[in-house]
Every structure is written in structure tokens, then in C-alpha cells.
Design a protein around this motif. Structure first.
Motif, PDB file in Angstrom:
ATOM      1  N   LEU A 258     -24.174 -26.206  26.608  1.00 37.55           N
ATOM      2  CA  LEU A 258     -25.384 -26.081  25.805  1.00 37.55           C
ATOM      3  C   LEU A 258     -26.392 -25.119  26.422  1.00 37.55           C
ATOM      4  CD1 LEU A 258     -25.841 -29.813  24.768  1.00 37.55           C
ATOM      5  CD2 LEU A 258     -25.392 -27.897  23.215  1.00 37.55           C
ATOM      6  N   MET A 259     -26.304 -24.909  27.739  1.00 43.28           N
ATOM      7  CA  MET A 259     -27.204 -23.962  28.388  1.00 43.28           C
ATOM      8  C   MET A 259     -26.556 -22.587  28.512  1.00 43.28           C
ATOM      9  SD  MET A 259     -28.818 -26.497  31.307  1.00 43.28           S
ATOM     10  CE  MET A 259     -29.979 -25.348  31.977  1.00 43.28           C
ATOM     11  N   ALA A 260     -25.437 -22.500  29.201  1.00 41.36           N
ATOM     12  CA  ALA A 260     -24.791 -21.196  29.418  1.00 41.36           C
ATOM     13  C   ALA A 260     -24.314 -20.585  28.110  1.00 41.36           C
ATOM     14  CB  ALA A 260     -23.620 -21.344  30.391  1.00 41.36           C
ATOM     15  N   GLY A 261     -23.905 -21.429  27.151  1.00 40.05           N
ATOM     16  CA  GLY A 261     -23.415 -20.938  25.876  1.00 40.05           C
ATOM     17  C   GLY A 261     -24.478 -20.835  24.810  1.00 40.05           C
ATOM     18  N   SER A 262     -25.713 -21.092  25.175  1.00 40.79           N
ATOM     19  CA  SER A 262     -26.801 -21.040  24.199  1.00 40.79           C
ATOM     20  C   SER A 262     -27.002 -19.622  23.673  1.00 40.79           C
ATOM     21  CB  SER A 262     -28.101 -21.532  24.843  1.00 40.79           C
ATOM     22  OG  SER A 262     -29.213 -21.260  23.997  1.00 40.79           O
ATOM     23  N   PRO A 263     -27.220 -19.466  22.365  1.00 41.01           N
ATOM     24  CA  PRO A 263     -27.547 -18.128  21.848  1.00 41.01           C
ATOM     25  C   PRO A 263     -28.894 -17.620  22.345  1.00 41.01           C
ATOM     26  CG  PRO A 263     -27.840 -19.798  20.144  1.00 41.01           C
ATOM     27  CD  PRO A 263     -27.181 -20.486  21.302  1.00 41.01           C
ATOM     28  N   PHE A 264     -29.701 -18.513  22.942  1.00 38.75           N
ATOM     29  CA  PHE A 264     -30.961 -18.102  23.545  1.00 38.75           C
ATOM     30  C   PHE A 264     -30.763 -17.393  24.886  1.00 38.75           C
ATOM     31  CE2 PHE A 264     -33.002 -21.918  21.310  1.00 38.75           C
ATOM     32  CZ  PHE A 264     -33.547 -21.137  20.311  1.00 38.75           C
ATOM     33  N   PHE A 265     -29.621 -17.615  25.511  1.00 38.34           N
ATOM     34  CA  PHE A 265     -29.505 -17.274  26.929  1.00 38.34           C
ATOM     35  C   PHE A 265     -28.554 -16.091  27.158  1.00 38.34           C
ATOM     36  CE2 PHE A 265     -28.356 -19.056  31.368  1.00 38.34           C
ATOM     37  CZ  PHE A 265     -29.355 -18.330  31.954  1.00 38.34           C
ATOM     38  N   LEU A 266     -27.398 -16.319  27.771  1.00 39.39           N
ATOM     39  CA  LEU A 266     -26.550 -15.219  28.202  1.00 39.39           C
ATOM     40  C   LEU A 266     -26.049 -14.372  27.030  1.00 39.39           C
ATOM     41  CD1 LEU A 266     -24.521 -17.031  31.008  1.00 39.39           C
ATOM     42  CD2 LEU A 266     -26.429 -15.434  31.284  1.00 39.39           C
ATOM     43  N   LYS A 267     -25.769 -15.006  25.906  1.00 39.43           N
ATOM     44  CA  LYS A 267     -25.305 -14.235  24.744  1.00 39.43           C
ATOM     45  C   LYS A 267     -26.409 -13.322  24.221  1.00 39.43           C
ATOM     46  CE  LYS A 267     -23.596 -17.934  22.648  1.00 39.43           C
ATOM     47  NZ  LYS A 267     -22.835 -18.885  21.816  1.00 39.43           N
ATOM     48  N   ASN A 268     -27.640 -13.811  24.214  1.00 39.45           N
ATOM     49  CA  ASN A 268     -28.722 -12.952  23.734  1.00 39.45           C
ATOM     50  C   ASN A 268     -29.044 -11.848  24.743  1.00 39.45           C
ATOM     51  OD1 ASN A 268     -30.255 -12.960  21.190  1.00 39.45           O
ATOM     52  ND2 ASN A 268     -32.035 -12.769  22.546  1.00 39.45           N
ATOM     53  N   PHE A 269     -28.849 -12.124  26.029  1.00 36.53           N
ATOM     54  CA  PHE A 269     -29.031 -11.073  27.029  1.00 36.53           C
ATOM     55  C   PHE A 269     -27.997  -9.957  26.847  1.00 36.53           C
ATOM     56  CE2 PHE A 269     -31.330 -14.054  30.157  1.00 36.53           C
ATOM     57  CZ  PHE A 269     -32.558 -13.513  29.828  1.00 36.53           C
ATOM     58  N   ILE A 270     -26.809 -10.292  26.359  1.00 34.43           N
ATOM     59  CA  ILE A 270     -25.824  -9.261  26.044  1.00 34.43           C
ATOM     60  C   ILE A 270     -26.334  -8.406  24.885  1.00 34.43           C
ATOM     61  CG2 ILE A 270     -23.580  -8.894  24.925  1.00 34.43           C
ATOM     62  CD1 ILE A 270     -23.081  -9.259  27.734  1.00 34.43           C
ATOM     63  N   TYR A 271     -26.871  -9.079  23.852  1.00 35.70           N
ATOM     64  CA  TYR A 271     -27.337  -8.338  22.684  1.00 35.70           C
ATOM     65  C   TYR A 271     -28.549  -7.466  23.014  1.00 35.70           C
ATOM     66  CZ  TYR A 271     -28.782  -7.223  17.962  1.00 35.70           C
ATOM     67  OH  TYR A 271     -29.133  -6.547  16.815  1.00 35.70           O
TER      68      TYR A 271
ATOM     69  N   TRP B  81     -38.839 -13.406  22.465  1.00 36.04           N
ATOM     70  CA  TRP B  81     -39.764 -14.339  23.128  1.00 36.04           C
ATOM     71  C   TRP B  81     -39.243 -15.767  23.053  1.00 36.04           C
ATOM     72  CZ3 TRP B  81     -40.592 -10.171  24.811  1.00 36.04           C
ATOM     73  CH2 TRP B  81     -41.363  -9.155  24.299  1.00 36.04           C
ATOM     74  N   ILE B  82     -38.756 -16.170  21.874  1.00 39.26           N
ATOM     75  CA  ILE B  82     -38.212 -17.518  21.729  1.00 39.26           C
ATOM     76  C   ILE B  82     -37.034 -17.715  22.680  1.00 39.26           C
ATOM     77  CG2 ILE B  82     -36.821 -18.963  20.176  1.00 39.26           C
ATOM     78  CD1 ILE B  82     -39.655 -19.359  19.550  1.00 39.26           C
ATOM     79  N   SER B  83     -36.162 -16.720  22.752  1.00 38.91           N
ATOM     80  CA  SER B  83     -34.982 -16.825  23.607  1.00 38.91           C
ATOM     81  C   SER B  83     -35.365 -16.931  25.075  1.00 38.91           C
ATOM     82  CB  SER B  83     -34.069 -15.612  23.380  1.00 38.91           C
ATOM     83  OG  SER B  83     -33.617 -15.565  22.047  1.00 38.91           O
ATOM     84  N   ASN B  84     -36.301 -16.111  25.516  1.00 35.76           N
ATOM     85  CA  ASN B  84     -36.715 -16.161  26.920  1.00 35.76           C
ATOM     86  C   ASN B  84     -37.500 -17.425  27.235  1.00 35.76           C
ATOM     87  OD1 ASN B  84     -35.975 -13.557  28.458  1.00 35.76           O
ATOM     88  ND2 ASN B  84     -36.679 -12.774  26.489  1.00 35.76           N
ATOM     89  N   TRP B  85     -38.252 -17.930  26.255  1.00 33.30           N
ATOM     90  CA  TRP B  85     -38.953 -19.210  26.463  1.00 33.30           C
ATOM     91  C   TRP B  85     -37.948 -20.322  26.738  1.00 33.30           C
ATOM     92  CZ3 TRP B  85     -38.547 -23.459  23.040  1.00 33.30           C
ATOM     93  CH2 TRP B  85     -39.382 -24.535  23.342  1.00 33.30           C
ATOM     94  N   ALA B  86     -36.885 -20.383  25.927  1.00 37.56           N
ATOM     95  CA  ALA B  86     -35.860 -21.403  26.146  1.00 37.56           C
ATOM     96  C   ALA B  86     -35.187 -21.210  27.508  1.00 37.56           C
ATOM     97  CB  ALA B  86     -34.819 -21.342  25.024  1.00 37.56           C
ATOM     98  N   ALA B  87     -34.913 -19.951  27.870  1.00 34.07           N
ATOM     99  CA  ALA B  87     -34.307 -19.677  29.177  1.00 34.07           C
ATOM    100  C   ALA B  87     -35.215 -20.152  30.306  1.00 34.07           C
ATOM    101  CB  ALA B  87     -34.014 -18.186  29.320  1.00 34.07           C
ATOM    102  N   CYS B  88     -36.522 -19.962  30.148  1.00 34.16           N
ATOM    103  CA  CYS B  88     -37.478 -20.414  31.161  1.00 34.16           C
ATOM    104  C   CYS B  88     -37.443 -21.933  31.309  1.00 34.16           C
ATOM    105  CB  CYS B  88     -38.889 -19.948  30.804  1.00 34.16           C
ATOM    106  SG  CYS B  88     -39.170 -18.183  31.077  1.00 34.16           S
ATOM    107  N   LEU B  89     -37.317 -22.657  30.192  1.00 29.19           N
ATOM    108  CA  LEU B  89     -37.226 -24.113  30.278  1.00 29.19           C
ATOM    109  C   LEU B  89     -35.940 -24.537  30.977  1.00 29.19           C
ATOM    110  CD1 LEU B  89     -38.649 -25.414  26.876  1.00 29.19           C
ATOM    111  CD2 LEU B  89     -39.832 -24.923  29.019  1.00 29.19           C
ATOM    112  N   PHE B  90     -34.845 -23.826  30.722  1.00 32.11           N
ATOM    113  CA  PHE B  90     -33.603 -24.120  31.450  1.00 32.11           C
ATOM    114  C   PHE B  90     -33.827 -23.975  32.963  1.00 32.11           C
ATOM    115  CE2 PHE B  90     -30.801 -22.455  27.702  1.00 32.11           C
ATOM    116  CZ  PHE B  90     -31.145 -23.568  26.951  1.00 32.11           C
ATOM    117  N   LEU B  91     -34.550 -22.925  33.347  1.00 32.70           N
ATOM    118  CA  LEU B  91     -34.800 -22.673  34.769  1.00 32.70           C
ATOM    119  C   LEU B  91     -35.689 -23.756  35.371  1.00 32.70           C
ATOM    120  CD1 LEU B  91     -35.467 -18.829  34.516  1.00 32.70           C
ATOM    121  CD2 LEU B  91     -33.385 -19.936  35.349  1.00 32.70           C
ATOM    122  N   ILE B  92     -36.725 -24.153  34.636  1.00 32.27           N
ATOM    123  CA  ILE B  92     -37.626 -25.191  35.148  1.00 32.27           C
ATOM    124  C   ILE B  92     -36.889 -26.519  35.286  1.00 32.27           C
ATOM    125  CG2 ILE B  92     -39.721 -26.518  34.638  1.00 32.27           C
ATOM    126  CD1 ILE B  92     -40.859 -24.007  33.336  1.00 32.27           C
TER     127      ILE B  92
END
Length: 378
Positions: free
Chosen positions: A105-118, A325-336
Motif C-alpha cells: 500500500l505504500m511502495a505500490g501507491s500511485p502517490f509514491f514511486l509510480k508517480n515519481f516515475i511519471y 502536491w497531493i502525491s508528495n503530501w501522501a509520501a511525506c506522511l509515509f515518511l513521518i
């Protein structure tokens, strides 16, 4: 497909996520990275300039910039970020079967690594990589605070928008990993205040003093002189079109954002749905905060989440790349969340259930969504 795969669908989701990642990358390299490419052409040739550090570093090695360098640098940054995340997750939770739902749910999130590819070639990923490195580094001495400040300043030189995008999360990591564990002393308090002032002053300098001082025609001519392929007639045209980025005042950026606000707000239901699909992670996050041993720790963690979210609300009002912004916000919550798990807890938080039907459905949907996008969803 054998029954064993269906008995543990989370392993299958990992494979599907890998395939989706490859697909997003193959699609991305078919697109022309005009804005990321222009950023590699801008350096400190005309003096201190915002968004110019990466271009200046590239200029140390070559006078001519090929388009493929956008994908090479972006790809390297992505691989480093993905590797850091896997290492951090293994250290914090472990990569056994019980933790696979959280990992997927974190690594495969469209907010995270997949969106960083895009968004390959954009500078968001550098902030995430720095935050991941700080979560892995020892945090016992004030050297950790200094390192976080210096890294934040580098991020601002890369792109001053990091001041709202990742610097608040970096500050939260410093507080949670250093100050809550080591305690507040006169020494680390002074270092922290000086570091915060230095980062803030650099942001103000980049925002208000980093505007290009020469006429646009001179700036465009210099950028065009760095194009490696002179036969590409589209590149000079786009450099001329996007040169305003280095001249536009903050007030104009805000006006442009609010002009687009009505159409951009139409994407909010989609963003809300995407956030809801990650509800197992958010519930796990809330429980992890609730079981912290110290009431002060709980309050500071909640304050950190509020601070990071408030920074993104300001970002929403200033720049219109809402999907980023939404994607990076979610990534920040994963980090916290990882930082929270490093604090003392009074009890163990139940893991995300691997065999819960609703959670599994959410996992599949999250897995199959390839990315969120840059401005509007998808």
C-alpha cells in the motif's frame, strides 16, 4: 495461475506493481520532457538564480546537454529513492509476509514511486530521497541537525518550492528523531534555531533575489546555446515559451493558480477517493500515534502532521500542480510514519490484516492505478 498466489495475493500485487512501474517508465520515455530539460540548461552563468543548482552541476561536466540526460538523472534519483525506501521499510517493519500489505500500500501507491516515475525529471524526488536518508542516518548528535539543514538548503537551491514541499517533513524528522530522543539542550536548541534561520533566509533569497536579472532574450540565447542537438527545432521554441518561469514574480504565480482554481477543484473528489483507498495505512498511522508512550510525543507528532499538511495547503494556493502536491503530501506522511515507529511505544500496533477482503480490494485498486499525474488527476 496457481492457488498459492491467490492465497497470498499481496505477493502477486508486488509483481503487478513491478509490471506497472515498467509500463509507466516506457510510457514516460515516449514523452518530451520540455520543462525538466530546460531546468538542466539553466545555471549560474548570470549570477545567483533560482532552480539552477542541478543545471549548474551539469554545466561542470558538459557544455551541451542532451535530452536523454533528463531520464538518466531522473532514473538514477528514482533508483536511489526506491532503494532507500526498501532499506528503511526493512529496518522499521521488516519485509516478511505479515508486513506485505503495508509495504504494497505504500511502495505500490500511485502517490509514491509510480508517480515519481511519471514525474521523472521534476525535482520533487530529491526532497523525498533526502528525507529517507535522514530516517536512516544516526540522529544522536547535533551533526544530524546540521546535516538536515545543509540538505534542506541544497534542496532549496535545486528548487525553492522544497521549502513547502519537503523541508517541513525534514524538520519533523529532526524533531522526532533527535530532539524527542536526546532532549532539548542549550546547544542543540541554538543549533536548531540557527539552522532554521539559515534555511528560511536562503528560501527568501531564492524566491525574491533569484529572478533572472538579464533581458529574456539574453537568457534564452544562453539556454539555447547549451542544447546538444541543434537539429531539434522544437527545443528552442519551448525554451522561449517557458523562459517566463525565471522571471515571473510570486504574485503572478498566485494569480495563475487562482485563475485555474475552478477547473482544478473538480479533481478534489478523485483525490479524496485515492486518499480513501489508503485508509488501512492511515488507520495504522493513527494507531501508531495512539500507542506512543509519551503524551508529549503524541502531541508533537500530531502537530508535525498538521504543520506538513498546512504547508501543502499554502502550496495549493500558490502553484497549480495539484496532483504533484497531493502525491508528495501522501509520501511525506509515509515518511513521518517511519519516524513515529522509531519512538517508544507502550504496546504493539496490530498489523494491517492480510486476509481482510476490503483491504485486499483496496490493495488491488492501488496496485492497478499507474500514477496520479502532475496537474490534474491522471
Amino acid at each position: 495461475m496457481n492457488s498459492r498466489a491467490w492465497e497470498n495475493p499481496w505477493r502477486l500485487m508486488l509483481g503487478v506493481n513491478a509490471a506497472v512501474l515498467i509500463g509507466v517508465f516506457l510510457y514516460k520515455i515516449t514523452l518530451q520532457p520540455y520543462v525538466p530539460y530546460i531546468h538542466l540548461l539553466v545555471d549560474y552563468h548570470f549570477g545567483f538564480t533560482k532552480r539552477a543548482l542541478i543545471g549548474a552541476l551539469v554545466a561542470l561536466f558538459t557544455d551541451k546537454v542532451p535530452v536523454w540526460l533528463v531520464f538518466a538523472l531522473g532514473g538514477a534519483a528514482w533508483l536511489i529513492t526506491a532503494g532507500l525506501f526498501v532499506k528503511l521499510f526493512r529496518r522499521t517493519f521488516g519485509l516478511d509476509a505479515a508486513n506485505l500489505p503495508l509495504f504494497v500500500l505504500m511502495a505500490g501507491s500511485p502517490f509514491f514511486l509510480k508517480n515519481f516515475i511519471y514525474t521523472l525529471g521534476h525535482f520533487d524526488i530529491y526532497g523525498c530521497a533526502v528525507a529517507l536518508a535522514l530516517l536512516l542516518l544516526p540522529a544522536r548528535s547535533v551533526a544530524f541537525v546540521i546535516a538536515a539543514a545543509l540538505a534542506s538548503m541544497l534542496l532549496i537551491l535545486i528548487h525553492h518550492i522544497h521549502f513547502l514541499m519537503y523541508v517541513p517533513t525534514i524538520a519533523a524528522i529532526v524533531v522526532l528523531r533527535h530532539y524527542l530522543v536526546q532532549g532539548l539542550t542549550r546547544r542543540n536548541a541554538v543549533v536548531g534555531v540557527v539552522a532554521a534561520l539559515a534555511v528560511g533566509l536562503l528560501f527568501l533569497a531564492a524566491q525574491f533575489l533569484g529572478t533572472m536579472a538579464v533581458p529574456p532574450a539574453e537568457f534564452v540565447a544562453h539556454a539555447q546555446s547549451r542544447i546538444a542537438d541543434p537539429s531539434r527545432e522544437d527545443l528552442p521554441r519551448y525554451i522561449h515559451s517557458f523562459a517566463y518561469i525565471w522571471y515571473q514574480p510570486l504574485s503572478q504565480e498566485i494569480r495563475d493558480t487562482w485563475d485555474r482554481m475552478p477547473s482544478n477543484l473538480l479533481g478534489l473528489p478523485v483525490f479524496a477517493l485515492l486518499i480513501g483507498l489508503h485508509s488501512p495505512v492511515w488507520r495504522f498511522f493513527a494507531r501508531s500515534i495512539a500507542v506512543l508512550s509519551s503524551d508529549i510525543h503524541r502531541r508533537i507528532v500530531i502537530a508535525a502532521v498538521v504543520l506538513v499538511s498546512a504547508a501543502y495547503l499554502v502550496l495549493f494556493a500558490m502553484v497549480f500542480d495539484y496532483s504533484r502536491w497531493i502525491s508528495n503530501w501522501a509520501a511525506c506522511l509515509f515518511l513521518i510514519l517511519h519516524a513515529v515507529k522509531m519512538l517508544p511505544a507502550s504496546q504493539t500496533v496490530p498489523l494491517i490484516p492480510a486476509h481482510d477482503r476490503r483491504t485486499t480490494v483496496f490493495g488491488w485498486i492501488v496496485t492497478l492505478i499507474p500514477r496520479v499525474g502532475i496537474v490534474r488527476p491522471f
